[in-house]
Design a protein around this motif. Structure first.
Motif, short mmCIF file in Angstrom:
data_model
loop_
_atom_site.label_atom_id
_atom_site.label_comp_id
_atom_site.label_asym_id
_atom_site.label_seq_id
_atom_site.Cartn_x
_atom_site.Cartn_y
_atom_site.Cartn_z
N VAL A 33 0.89 -1.16 0.00
CA VAL A 33 0.00 0.00 0.00
C VAL A 33 0.92 1.20 0.00
N MET A 34 0.73 2.08 -0.95
CA MET A 34 1.55 3.28 -1.01
C MET A 34 0.65 4.49 -0.95
N GLY A 35 1.07 5.46 -0.19
CA GLY A 35 0.24 6.63 0.01
C GLY A 35 1.00 7.93 -0.11
N TRP A 36 0.23 8.96 -0.37
CA TRP A 36 0.73 10.33 -0.30
C TRP A 36 0.08 10.99 0.92
N PHE A 37 0.92 11.65 1.69
CA PHE A 37 0.46 12.41 2.84
C PHE A 37 0.96 13.84 2.69
N ARG A 38 0.36 14.74 3.44
CA ARG A 38 0.83 16.12 3.42
C ARG A 38 0.72 16.72 4.81
N GLN A 39 1.58 17.69 5.04
CA GLN A 39 1.58 18.37 6.33
C GLN A 39 1.82 19.85 6.12
N ALA A 40 0.83 20.63 6.51
CA ALA A 40 0.93 22.08 6.46
C ALA A 40 1.47 22.59 7.79
N PRO A 41 2.08 23.77 7.82
CA PRO A 41 2.62 24.30 9.07
C PRO A 41 1.54 24.37 10.16
N GLY A 42 1.87 23.84 11.32
CA GLY A 42 0.94 23.88 12.44
C GLY A 42 -0.17 22.86 12.40
N LYS A 43 -0.14 21.99 11.41
CA LYS A 43 -1.20 20.98 11.28
C LYS A 43 -0.61 19.58 11.31
N GLU A 44 -1.47 18.61 11.57
CA GLU A 44 -1.03 17.22 11.57
C GLU A 44 -0.88 16.72 10.13
N ARG A 45 -0.04 15.71 10.00
CA ARG A 45 0.12 15.08 8.70
C ARG A 45 -1.17 14.32 8.37
N GLU A 46 -1.66 14.52 7.15
CA GLU A 46 -2.92 13.90 6.76
C GLU A 46 -2.76 13.12 5.47
N GLY A 47 -3.59 12.09 5.34
CA GLY A 47 -3.57 11.29 4.14
C GLY A 47 -4.22 12.01 2.97
N VAL A 48 -3.62 11.91 1.82
CA VAL A 48 -4.13 12.53 0.60
C VAL A 48 -4.72 11.47 -0.33
N ALA A 49 -3.96 10.42 -0.58
CA ALA A 49 -4.40 9.35 -1.48
C ALA A 49 -3.56 8.11 -1.24
N ALA A 50 -4.07 6.98 -1.64
CA ALA A 50 -3.33 5.73 -1.52
C ALA A 50 -3.70 4.80 -2.66
N ILE A 51 -2.77 3.89 -2.94
CA ILE A 51 -3.00 2.87 -3.97
C ILE A 51 -2.37 1.58 -3.47
N ASP A 52 -3.00 0.45 -3.78
CA ASP A 52 -2.41 -0.82 -3.35
C ASP A 52 -1.99 -1.65 -4.55
N SER A 53 -1.41 -2.80 -4.27
CA SER A 53 -0.86 -3.63 -5.35
C SER A 53 -1.95 -4.28 -6.20
N ASP A 54 -3.22 -4.17 -5.76
CA ASP A 54 -4.35 -4.58 -6.61
C ASP A 54 -4.90 -3.41 -7.41
N ALA A 55 -4.19 -2.30 -7.37
CA ALA A 55 -4.56 -1.08 -8.10
C ALA A 55 -5.81 -0.40 -7.59
N LYS A 56 -6.19 -0.71 -6.37
CA LYS A 56 -7.30 0.00 -5.75
C LYS A 56 -6.81 1.36 -5.29
N ARG A 57 -7.58 2.40 -5.61
CA ARG A 57 -7.21 3.77 -5.26
C ARG A 57 -8.24 4.36 -4.31
N ILE A 58 -7.77 5.23 -3.46
CA ILE A 58 -8.67 5.92 -2.55
C ILE A 58 -8.12 7.32 -2.29
N TYR A 59 -9.03 8.28 -2.09
CA TYR A 59 -8.65 9.68 -1.97
C TYR A 59 -9.33 10.33 -0.76
#
Length: 124
Positions: A33-59
């Motif tokens: 499972v591979m994901g993109w996360f982001r973190q803005a100044p003063g905020k917690e790191r949050e999930g942006v999107a992910a994809i798994d080896s079965d090519a399932k995507r979620i946003y």
């Protein structure tokens, strides 16, 4: 040793586009499972999107319809195409990887490997 290296960040105006890349090396598991996360100044790191080896995507709701995650398994590169960027998308963006399908995709504690991040700045 697994390494993730992000690139492609930069500064754009609102409405613009960027494509982030994450080059993966040393990952030997067939499942992922591979994901993109982001973190803005003063905020917690949050999930942006992910994809798994079965090519399932979620946003995350905040990027649905604007961002697209993709994986080039042959070259071991993860992408994040970001369109219609908004100032609130400004953050440091990180890619992450794990071998387990267990746990929620946005739970950063479940990821085993992280990149160093690439900065995205969107001006209004």
């Amino acid at each position: 040793q697994v390494q993730l290296v992000e690139s492609g960040g930069g500064s754009v105006q609102a409405g613009g586009s960027l494509r982030l890349s994450c080059a993966v090396s040393g990952y030997r598991y067939s499942r992922y499972v591979m994901g993109w996360f982001r973190q803005a100044p003063g905020k917690e790191r949050e999930g942006v999107a992910a994809i798994d080896s079965d090519a399932k995507r979620i946003y995350a709701d905040s990027v649905q319809g604007r961002f697209t995650i993709a994986a080039d398994n042959g070259n071991q590169i993860l992408y994040l195409q970001m369109n219609s960027l908004k100032p609130e998308d400004t953050a440091m963006y990180y890619c992450a990887a794990r071998w387990s399908y267990g746990g929620t995709w946005y739970d950063r504690s479940t990821y085993n490997y992280w990149g160093q991040g690439t900065q995205v700045t969107v001006s209004s």
